[in-house]
Design a protein around this motif. Sequence first.
Motif, mmCIF file in Angstrom:
data_model
loop_
_atom_site.group_PDB
_atom_site.id
_atom_site.type_symbol
_atom_site.label_atom_id
_atom_site.label_comp_id
_atom_site.label_asym_id
_atom_site.label_seq_id
_atom_site.Cartn_x
_atom_site.Cartn_y
_atom_site.Cartn_z
ATOM 1 N N ILE A 1 49.056 50.810 45.886
ATOM 2 C CA ILE A 1 49.797 49.592 46.231
ATOM 3 C C ILE A 1 51.226 49.939 46.650
ATOM 4 O O ILE A 1 51.746 49.424 47.641
ATOM 5 N N ILE A 2 51.868 50.846 45.890
ATOM 6 C CA ILE A 2 53.247 51.231 46.222
ATOM 7 C C ILE A 2 53.307 51.879 47.602
ATOM 8 O O ILE A 2 54.178 51.561 48.422
ATOM 9 N N LYS A 3 52.354 52.775 47.890
ATOM 10 C CA LYS A 3 52.313 53.410 49.221
ATOM 11 C C LYS A 3 52.132 52.364 50.313
ATOM 12 O O LYS A 3 52.778 52.425 51.356
ATOM 13 N N SER B 1 47.436 50.427 53.559
ATOM 14 C CA SER B 1 48.132 49.161 53.813
ATOM 15 C C SER B 1 47.143 48.026 54.037
ATOM 16 O O SER B 1 47.342 46.913 53.575
ATOM 17 N N THR B 2 46.051 48.338 54.727
ATOM 18 C CA THR B 2 45.005 47.342 54.960
ATOM 19 C C THR B 2 44.414 46.881 53.638
ATOM 20 O O THR B 2 44.223 45.682 53.410
ATOM 21 N N ALA B 3 44.174 47.831 52.732
ATOM 22 C CA ALA B 3 43.623 47.501 51.414
ATOM 23 C C ALA B 3 44.583 46.603 50.638
ATOM 24 O O ALA B 3 44.175 45.649 49.966
ATOM 25 N N TYR B 4 45.880 46.882 50.769
ATOM 26 C CA TYR B 4 46.896 46.075 50.077
ATOM 27 C C TYR B 4 46.911 44.647 50.628
ATOM 28 O O TYR B 4 46.947 43.677 49.868
ATOM 29 N N GLU C 1 58.350 35.346 34.499
ATOM 30 C CA GLU C 1 57.060 35.578 33.835
ATOM 31 C C GLU C 1 55.896 35.202 34.742
ATOM 32 O O GLU C 1 54.897 35.915 34.821
ATOM 33 N N GLN C 2 56.027 34.094 35.474
ATOM 34 C CA GLN C 2 54.965 33.666 36.397
ATOM 35 C C GLN C 2 54.797 34.694 37.516
ATOM 36 O O GLN C 2 53.677 35.027 37.898
ATOM 37 N N LYS C 3 55.932 35.186 38.040
ATOM 38 C CA LYS C 3 55.862 36.175 39.110
ATOM 39 C C LYS C 3 55.189 37.449 38.623
ATOM 40 O O LYS C 3 54.372 38.043 39.325
ATOM 41 N N LEU C 4 55.550 37.892 37.412
ATOM 42 C CA LEU C 4 54.976 39.134 36.891
ATOM 43 C C LEU C 4 53.464 39.009 36.713
ATOM 44 O O LEU C 4 52.727 39.953 36.983
ATOM 45 N N ARG C 5 53.015 37.860 36.248
ATOM 46 C CA ARG C 5 51.560 37.648 36.120
ATOM 47 C C ARG C 5 50.898 37.748 37.488
ATOM 48 O O ARG C 5 49.824 38.314 37.648
ATOM 49 N N TRP C 6 51.556 37.190 38.511
ATOM 50 C CA TRP C 6 51.029 37.214 39.878
ATOM 51 C C TRP C 6 51.012 38.651 40.403
ATOM 52 O O TRP C 6 50.048 39.088 41.005
ATOM 53 N N TYR C 7 52.115 39.394 40.165
ATOM 54 C CA TYR C 7 52.178 40.795 40.597
ATOM 55 C C TYR C 7 51.074 41.599 39.927
ATOM 56 O O TYR C 7 50.428 42.433 40.563
ATOM 57 N N PHE C 8 50.877 41.353 38.620
ATOM 58 C CA PHE C 8 49.855 42.105 37.887
ATOM 59 C C PHE C 8 48.490 41.902 38.549
ATOM 60 O O PHE C 8 47.740 42.844 38.757
ATOM 61 N N LYS C 9 48.195 40.659 38.872
ATOM 62 C CA LYS C 9 46.929 40.330 39.530
ATOM 63 C C LYS C 9 46.801 41.067 40.866
ATOM 64 O O LYS C 9 45.732 41.532 41.248
ATOM 65 N N LEU C 10 47.917 41.170 41.567
ATOM 66 C CA LEU C 10 47.934 41.851 42.857
ATOM 67 C C LEU C 10 47.673 43.347 42.683
ATOM 68 O O LEU C 10 46.939 43.953 43.447
ATOM 69 N N TYR C 11 48.296 43.942 41.668
ATOM 70 C CA TYR C 11 48.149 45.388 41.447
ATOM 71 C C TYR C 11 46.796 45.752 40.837
ATOM 72 O O TYR C 11 46.315 46.866 41.011
ATOM 73 N N ASP C 12 46.185 44.830 40.087
ATOM 74 C CA ASP C 12 44.900 45.096 39.429
ATOM 75 C C ASP C 12 43.773 44.920 40.446
ATOM 76 O O ASP C 12 43.053 43.934 40.451
ATOM 77 N N VAL C 13 43.622 45.924 41.304
ATOM 78 C CA VAL C 13 42.720 45.821 42.459
ATOM 79 C C VAL C 13 41.265 45.587 42.047
ATOM 80 O O VAL C 13 40.566 44.773 42.649
#
Length: 201
Positions: free
Chosen positions: A114-116, A51-54, A88-100
Amino acid sequence: MGNMDGKAVEDLSTTEIHQWYKKFMTECPSGQLTLHEFKQFFGLKNLSPASTAYVEQMFSVFDMNKDGYIDFMEYVAALSLVLKGKVEQKLRWYFKLYDVDGNGCIDRGELLNIIKAIRAISGSKDATSAEDFTNMIFDKIDLNGDGELSLEEFMNGVQKDDLLLEILTRSLDLSDVVRMIQNDGKLPETSTSDGDKGQVN
């Protein structure tokens, strides 16, 4: 300040910006939020390593100019994008978040962690395990089967699948954060009896 989506910011009402500014300057009089202050700002404490990493990754995505701080404009831009941006803007933002690791692809490990972390922070008790959910996402949208999701695969796959889109949008639902801002830093009544647990939502 970094690049901001002007349209998302323009959609905010003066009242919303005023409330966000008041909360931001109360918590962060210097006008620059550090990672430590960011965790305090959202009531995030006693987090697991995942969670800290997220949270650190989320801070990094909010910190658009990568100076180690989130200023008020970065904060407004990020929140308004997540709350009011187009799909589309949100998905780009999410992708950036998930691409650690920032390599332009999301692998199973990154997505699983990330899901955990999201589930730990939100206190979610989903019937599907994080592993099964990660596998489901990859089975549905990893079209070339290479074990990584490119931005294109992610964007196309999620937009074609209403269930995935709903789950990903819910995973970054910041309505509690907005309610905290509107209630001067207090979560709505539903969480008060849970002690510290309620503050992690």
